[in-house]
Write an enzyme that holds these catalytic residues in place. Structure first.
Site, PDB file in Angstrom:
ATOM      1  CG  ASP A 230      -0.096  -0.205   2.760  1.00 45.18           C
ATOM      2  OD1 ASP A 230       1.102  -0.289   2.646  1.00 45.18           O
ATOM      3  OD2 ASP A 230      -0.840  -0.551   3.472  1.00 45.18           O
TER       4      ASP A 230
ATOM      5  CG  ASN B 226      -9.046  -1.155  11.931  1.00 46.80           C
ATOM      6  OD1 ASN B 226      -8.040  -1.950  11.336  1.00 46.80           O
ATOM      7  ND2 ASN B 226      -9.478   0.091  11.167  1.00 46.80           N
TER       8      ASN B 226
ATOM      9  CG  HIS C 219      -5.673  -1.710   8.714  1.00 46.47           C
ATOM     10  ND1 HIS C 219      -6.105  -0.626   9.173  1.00 46.47           N
ATOM     11  CD2 HIS C 219      -4.381  -2.010   8.710  1.00 46.47           C
ATOM     12  CE1 HIS C 219      -4.904   0.017   9.318  1.00 46.47           C
ATOM     13  NE2 HIS C 219      -3.785  -0.769   9.231  1.00 46.47           N
TER      14      HIS C 219
ATOM     15  CD  GLU D  13      -8.863   1.518   7.690  1.00 45.11           C
ATOM     16  OE1 GLU D  13      -8.634   0.658   8.420  1.00 45.11           O
ATOM     17  OE2 GLU D  13      -8.347   2.307   7.785  1.00 45.11           O
TER      18      GLU D  13
HETATM   19  C1  GLP Z   1      -0.380   0.485   8.493  1.00 44.82           C
HETATM   20  C2  GLP Z   1       0.058  -0.154   7.528  1.00 44.82           C
HETATM   21  C3  GLP Z   1      -0.206  -1.615   7.632  1.00 44.82           C
HETATM   22  C4  GLP Z   1       0.292  -2.157   8.904  1.00 44.82           C
HETATM   23  C5  GLP Z   1      -0.368  -1.262   9.931  1.00 44.82           C
HETATM   24  C6  GLP Z   1       0.439  -1.714  11.389  1.00 44.82           C
HETATM   25  O1  GLP Z   1      -1.529   1.306   8.732  1.00 44.82           O
HETATM   26  N1  GLP Z   1      -0.830   0.122   6.216  1.00 44.82           N
HETATM   27  O2  GLP Z   1       0.211  -2.410   6.525  1.00 44.82           O
HETATM   28  O3  GLP Z   1       0.205  -3.396   8.927  1.00 44.82           O
HETATM   29  O4  GLP Z   1      -0.148   0.051   9.889  1.00 44.82           O
HETATM   30  O5  GLP Z   1       1.253  -0.931  11.892  1.00 44.82           O
HETATM   31  P1  GLP Z   1       2.640  -1.300  12.780  1.00 44.82           P
HETATM   32  O6  GLP Z   1       2.911  -2.296  12.299  1.00 44.82           O
HETATM   33  O7  GLP Z   1       3.206   0.064  12.892  1.00 44.82           O
HETATM   34  O8  GLP Z   1       1.609  -1.842  13.997  1.00 44.82           O
END
Ligand code: GLP
Length: 239
Positions: free
Chosen positions: A66, A134, A136, A141
């Protein structure tokens, strides 16, 4: 789903070993990468192994999950910048074979082209995932249809709040992003999801032991034939 629980350090090492084994068997594998704080330990480990000549990414192609809309690759909060700094500049990869969805192109038709490009490259051999608070995956989402391909999404308030720590203020956090869809992710031959920390314990329990529902996007992984989940003790504490 196979579930492994260890310290964050051992988790990063164990996942890195999976890449060593995969690239020994298939040096030109197609890898799906993820951003966020969770894979940082893994990326450091891969860079270390590459410096020691224990792994080579020379023939690998990559597709990231993404990107924020409105940030180009030179913005220090873009996911392209993140990948370059935390992994691509530290390994022997050909940067022209690394793909991150464009944060500048806002044409929905072009977003879906990403799936076709993945297919043309032979499909993703191993997709890495983090986990949003959440549930995702990528930026899919809650409520995203399981049949979705790469598309543009409006970020939820909770995701923007969770990610504001990287920006000067909430106003600077992009409102939209482009993300591989759930179907894009599920098309990968293998998937490794990593989750670390107490803050993820609730959602880890939900996606592994709860109902398969678009309301918990990661729960779709229960339907994939080859998923490994790597957790630290905190993230696994409610299982
Ligand atoms: C972001 C990314 C996700 C990622 C998530 C969790 O929103 N788009 O791909 O998995 O955050 O992030 P973290 O690893 O910092 O908890």
């Amino acid at each position: 789903m196979k579930i492994y629980v260890d310290t964050p350090e051992k988790t990063a090492e164990a996942v890195a070993k999976k890449y060593v084994a995969l690239l020994a068997e298939k040096p030109n594998a197609v890898l799906g990468f993820a951003t966020g704080s969770t894979p940082l330990g893994l990326y450091a480990e891969l860079a270390k192994l590459c410096a020691e000549n224990k792994i080579s990414f020379k023939d690998v192609s990559t597709f990231n999950l993404d990107e924020y809309l409105g940030l180009d690759g030179t913005h220090d909060q873009s996911y392209r910048y993140f990948m370059n700094k935390n992994l691509f500049e530290k390994i022997d990869i050909d940067i022209s074979r690394t793909r991150v969805p464009s944060g500048i192109d806002t044409d929905p038709e072009k977003a879906a082209q990403y799936d076709k490009d993945i297919e043309a490259a032979g499909g993703i051999d191993l997709q890495l995932l983090g986990l949003g608070n959440n549930g995702h995956i990528g930026f899919n989402e809650p409520g995203t249809p399981f049949g979705s391909v790469t598309h543009i999404v409006e970020l939820t308030d909770s995701t923007r709040q969770a990610n504001k720590r990287f920006f000067n203020s909430i106003d600077e956090v992009p409102t939209h992003s482009v993300t591989m869809g759930i179907k894009t992710v599920m098309n990968a031959r293998r998937i490794i999801l990593m989750a670390l920390g107490k803050g993820k314990a609730d959602i880890v329990k939900k996606f592994i032991q709860g109902e398969v529902t678009p309301e918990v996007p990661a729960s779709v992984l229960q339907l994939h034939p080859d998923v490994e989940v790597y957790l630290d003790f905190d993230a696994a504490s409610l299982l």
